[in-house]
Design a protein around this motif. Sequence first.
Motif, PDB file in Angstrom:
ATOM      1  N   THR A  48      -1.306  -2.409   9.120  1.00 30.66           N
ATOM      2  CA  THR A  48      -0.113  -2.217   8.281  1.00 30.66           C
ATOM      3  C   THR A  48      -0.137  -3.164   7.093  1.00 30.66           C
ATOM      4  OG1 THR A  48       1.167  -1.540  10.217  1.00 30.66           O
ATOM      5  CG2 THR A  48       2.423  -2.234   8.292  1.00 30.66           C
ATOM      6  N   ARG A  49      -0.528  -4.425   7.366  1.00 31.83           N
ATOM      7  CA  ARG A  49      -0.632  -5.399   6.272  1.00 31.83           C
ATOM      8  C   ARG A  49      -1.671  -4.970   5.244  1.00 31.83           C
ATOM      9  NH1 ARG A  49      -0.470 -10.720  10.072  1.00 31.83           N
ATOM     10  NH2 ARG A  49       1.792 -11.041  10.088  1.00 31.83           N
ATOM     11  N   GLN A  50      -2.808  -4.484   5.759  1.00 26.08           N
ATOM     12  CA  GLN A  50      -3.886  -4.037   4.878  1.00 26.08           C
ATOM     13  C   GLN A  50      -3.417  -2.856   4.018  1.00 26.08           C
ATOM     14  OE1 GLN A  50      -7.449  -2.957   6.949  1.00 26.08           O
ATOM     15  NE2 GLN A  50      -8.698  -2.905   5.117  1.00 26.08           N
ATOM     16  N   LYS A  51      -2.730  -1.887   4.671  1.00 25.91           N
ATOM     17  CA  LYS A  51      -2.215  -0.728   3.929  1.00 25.91           C
ATOM     18  C   LYS A  51      -1.169  -1.163   2.906  1.00 25.91           C
ATOM     19  CE  LYS A  51      -2.949   2.933   7.350  1.00 25.91           C
ATOM     20  NZ  LYS A  51      -2.302   3.843   8.304  1.00 25.91           N
ATOM     21  N   ALA A  52      -0.281  -2.071   3.335  1.00 20.97           N
ATOM     22  CA  ALA A  52       0.764  -2.565   2.428  1.00 20.97           C
ATOM     23  C   ALA A  52       0.145  -3.277   1.237  1.00 20.97           C
ATOM     24  CB  ALA A  52       1.718  -3.493   3.171  1.00 20.97           C
ATOM     25  N   SER A  53      -0.902  -4.068   1.505  1.00 22.36           N
ATOM     26  CA  SER A  53      -1.597  -4.785   0.428  1.00 22.36           C
ATOM     27  C   SER A  53      -2.248  -3.794  -0.535  1.00 22.36           C
ATOM     28  CB  SER A  53      -2.648  -5.716   1.027  1.00 22.36           C
ATOM     29  OG  SER A  53      -3.367  -6.351   0.010  1.00 22.36           O
ATOM     30  N   ALA A  54      -2.891  -2.757   0.034  1.00 26.07           N
ATOM     31  CA  ALA A  54      -3.542  -1.736  -0.802  1.00 26.07           C
ATOM     32  C   ALA A  54      -2.502  -0.982  -1.627  1.00 26.07           C
ATOM     33  CB  ALA A  54      -4.331  -0.765   0.073  1.00 26.07           C
ATOM     34  N   GLN A  55      -1.362  -0.658  -0.983  1.00 26.13           N
ATOM     35  CA  GLN A  55      -0.291   0.039  -1.702  1.00 26.13           C
ATOM     36  C   GLN A  55       0.293  -0.835  -2.806  1.00 26.13           C
ATOM     37  OE1 GLN A  55       2.413   1.212   1.400  1.00 26.13           O
ATOM     38  NE2 GLN A  55       1.357   3.150   1.791  1.00 26.13           N
ATOM     39  N   ALA A  56       0.476  -2.110  -2.496  1.00 28.13           N
ATOM     40  CA  ALA A  56       1.015  -3.041  -3.492  1.00 28.13           C
ATOM     41  C   ALA A  56       0.052  -3.154  -4.675  1.00 28.13           C
ATOM     42  CB  ALA A  56       1.244  -4.415  -2.872  1.00 28.13           C
ATOM     43  N   GLU A  57      -1.238  -3.206  -4.386  1.00 26.20           N
ATOM     44  CA  GLU A  57      -2.248  -3.296  -5.448  1.00 26.20           C
ATOM     45  C   GLU A  57      -2.256  -2.017  -6.283  1.00 26.20           C
ATOM     46  OE1 GLU A  57      -4.489  -5.101  -7.930  1.00 26.20           O
ATOM     47  OE2 GLU A  57      -3.743  -6.149  -6.175  1.00 26.20           O
ATOM     48  N   ALA A  58      -2.112  -0.868  -5.597  1.00 30.21           N
ATOM     49  CA  ALA A  58      -2.068   0.418  -6.309  1.00 30.21           C
ATOM     50  C   ALA A  58      -0.839   0.480  -7.213  1.00 30.21           C
ATOM     51  CB  ALA A  58      -2.059   1.576  -5.309  1.00 30.21           C
TER      52      ALA A  58
END
Length: 200
Positions: A48-58
Motif C-alpha cells: 500500500t505504501r509503495q502504491k501510495a508513493s507511486a500514485q503520489a509521484e504520478a
Amino acid sequence: MNGLEAIQDRILAEAREKANEILNHARQSAAETLASARQCNEAQLAETRQKASAQAEAIKSRARSMAAMEKRKALLQARRDLVDQAVDIAAVQLRQLDTDKKIAFYRQLLLRAKMQTGELVLSAADFNLGERIIADYSGSIHLAAAPGAFEGGLIIRQELIEENLTLDLIIKNRRSQLVRLAASVLFPAESSAGSGKVYD
C-alpha cells in the motif's frame, strides 16, 4: 484407593494431558496464525505504501506537467498580446503619418489599383489632401464630394466597381503577414530557429 478410583484418576489424568495438549496446540496455532496475519499485514502495508508513493509521484509528475503546460500557454499568450499590440501600434502610426509621407503612400495605393477613371473617396481626416494626391495622376480620377466613413486609406469608385483600400481593410487582409513580421522583429532568435511559435 480402590480400582474404580484408580481408573477415574487415570481418565482424569489422560483428559488433563489431552486438554493441555489441545491447549498447547491451540496456542501454537494461534501464535502461527497471528504471526502469519502480521506478516500478511506488513506485506499489504508495504504494498500500500509503495502504491501510495507511486500514485503520489504520478500526481506530482502530472502537476509538474500541467504547470509547465500552463506556463507555456501563458508565455505564448503574452507573446501573442505583444505582437497584436505591435501590429495595432503600427496601424495607428500609419494613420498618423506626416502629410508628405501619407500623400506618397496614398499615391502608391492609387497607382497599384490601376484604375484610370473614377471617384476618389477619402476619410474626413484626409479629405483636404485629395487635390495633392491626384495631382499629376495619369488617369482622370476626381474627388468625391463628401468624405467616407472610415479612418484612413482610400476608396476608388468606378461605376459599379469599388476598390476598397482603406487602412482597416488593408491591415485586416494582411494581418497574418504583419503578425509574422512583428514576431520576427520582437522574437528574432525564435523566428530564425523556427521554434517558439507566436501563433499556431
